[in-house]
Design a protein around this motif. Structure first.
Motif: not given
Lengths: 92, 368
Positions: B223-233, B320-321, B328-332, B336-345
């Motif tokens: 069984v493989i448990d796998y979840v897409v990481p926040d920074y690309h979600a 943290a971000l 709201t979690d910026p992963a969403c 309004p902070h969602h762009h911070l994740l793209d910047l980090a990538v």
């Protein structure tokens, strides 16, 4: 992996346990990071899965207690056990 | 009046922060507890009994490295007596066959072994311990010999994600029934090392494809448990299944937390199991109530039809971000902070590969 058939003796995979969940008045199968909540019929089947009974024997037992055609019961039992096998809960 | 919360399902017992490994993404807080502050085995036993009475079914014995405690068999025995399903989350480097069989005899249900990579040299570099990987492979053999079920936990990031197919092979070779492919979560130590760890989108897509293929090829065996990481979600995870909804963590020093990373949040006075019962903490403590349910939510969560699915995402990531744990979690994508994740990538894509390794700070000499 051989698919589960009438002669298979099914058992819980290593690390899977059927137990009572008293706080929520139900029975559950617990495993690593996993929890399955069987419905009433599934619970009847899982309770009979003791590592000695074959699928056929489980079906016989259920057919003697429930008012349903044996063939329908057999189909339900096989479908459930095969589904649980793909999820790693049941093994043969 | 707040409705009664559902009973918790899982308890994470962080028995110690001591660990021979120094992984740069360790989920322990940056301020680590010292051995002298750790709860003793008898207190853990009481906590386990309280947890079981409250409705907890699954217990995760973690750390640090839980086997750094000599009294681990006693702790496992307490878990078994309480009727909890016990899962040992271990690096495997401190347990020989004899110590492991003592744990099995004490009633241990399951072992989860972490690996840092599929390839020894890289694994030892990431874990910061020479020879660590080889010890883990030997440990997996002991687990097999002891008849215990095994999950392999592979923490993945930019520096090992390309070897995910080899990690899947390793899980099969070691006889694991389950493989957990865990993307690094970026708070605490991992946030400090984010530039060295964040994977690229292309790496992630290849990994996702490898998981899909392996799941089909090994169905019924692994069984493989796998979840897409926040920074690309596009949507956040329901972190811990929602704050104070199904999970309690207890730190080595006894602090009860709605999430094992929550000690990184400012402005909390987390209750201690030395002072209060787990039921009292779960039902009545301010810390567990603060982000429970939906009343605390800001927009865009408050009016979102997914608010009872993702529960606003991760509080630690929001803090943290954005600097405010109630955001709201910026992963969403609606944050309004969602762009911070793209910047980090983007920043990580051009950054180096050096790590800041986890360490327990020495006490200050000239304090106060």
């Amino acid at each position: 992996m051989t698919p589960i058939g009438p002669a298979t003796i099914p058992r819980f995979a290593r690390g899977m346990r059927l137990r009572e969940d008293q706080a929520r008045s139900r029975w559950v199968v617990v495993g690593p990071e996993r929890l399955f909540v069987p419905d009433e019929i599934a619970l009847e089947i899982l309770r009979l899965m003791d590592g000695t009974r074959s699928v056929d024997a489980i079906v016989d037992d259920l057919a003697s207690r429930f008012d349903a055609p044996r063939e329908a019961i057999a189909n339900d039992v096989l479908a459930l056990l095969r589904d649980l096998a793909t999820k790693g809960v049941v093994t043969s | 009046m707040t409705p009664q919360p559902p009973p918790p399902l899982g308890l994470l017992a962080e028995l110690t922060h001591r660990c021979p490994l120094r992984c740069p993404y360790c989920s322990n807080p940056v301020e680590l507890s010292r051995a002298s502050a750790e709860l003793d085995a008898a207190t853990w036993g009481r906590v386990f009994r309280e947890a079981a009475a409250l409705g907890v079914l699954q217990l995760h014995l973690s750390g640090g490295e839980p086997a750094a405690r000599r009294d681990l068999p006693e702790i496992v025995a307490h878990a078994a007596e309480a009727g909890l399903y016990s899962n040992l989350i271990t690096s495997g480097v401190l347990l020989d066959a004899e110590r492991l069989s003592a744990l099995a005899a004490a009633g241990l249900d399951h072992v989860q072994l972490s690996v840092q990579d599929a390839e020894a040299q890289s694994a030892d570099r990431i874990g910061g311990m020479q020879g660590g990987h080889a010890r883990k492979l030997r440990f997996a053999e002991h687990v097999h010999a002891a008849g215990l079920p095994l999950t392999l936990n592979a923490v993945v990031h930019r520096q090992n994600l390309d070897r995910l197919p080899e990690l899947i092979e390793l899980a099969l070779t070691l006889g694991a029934g389950r493989l957990e492919v865990a993307h690094v979560q970026y708070y605490g130590w991992a946030l400090r090392n984010r530039d060295a760890l964040l994977p690229s989108r292309a790496q992630l897509d290849a990994a996702t494809e490898a998981v899909i293929q392996a799941r089909a090829a090994h169905q019924g065996r692994l069984v493989i448990d796998y979840v897409v990481p926040d920074y690309h979600a596009k949507r956040p995870k329901a972190c811990m299944g929602g704050w104070g909804r199904s999970f309690i963590a207890v730190s080595p020093a006894g602090r009860a937390l709605p999430c094992h990373a929550a000690e990184s949040l400012p402005g909390f006075d987390f209750p201690n199991v030395r002072d209060r019962s787990l039921a009292d903490i779960w039902l009545h403590s301010e810390a567990f109530q603060r982000y429970r349910g939906t009343d605390w939510m800001p927009e865009p969560c408050r009016s979102c039809d997914r608010r009872e699915q993702d529960w606003g995402g991760c509080r630690c990531q929001a803090f943290a971000l954005t600097g405010d744990a109630a955001n709201t979690d910026p992963a969403c994508a609606h944050s309004p902070h969602h762009h911070l994740l793209d910047l980090a990538v983007q920043e990580a894509a051009v950054a180096g590969t050096d790590f800041i390794y986890r360490e327990i700070k020495r006490p200050a000499v000239a304090e106060g």
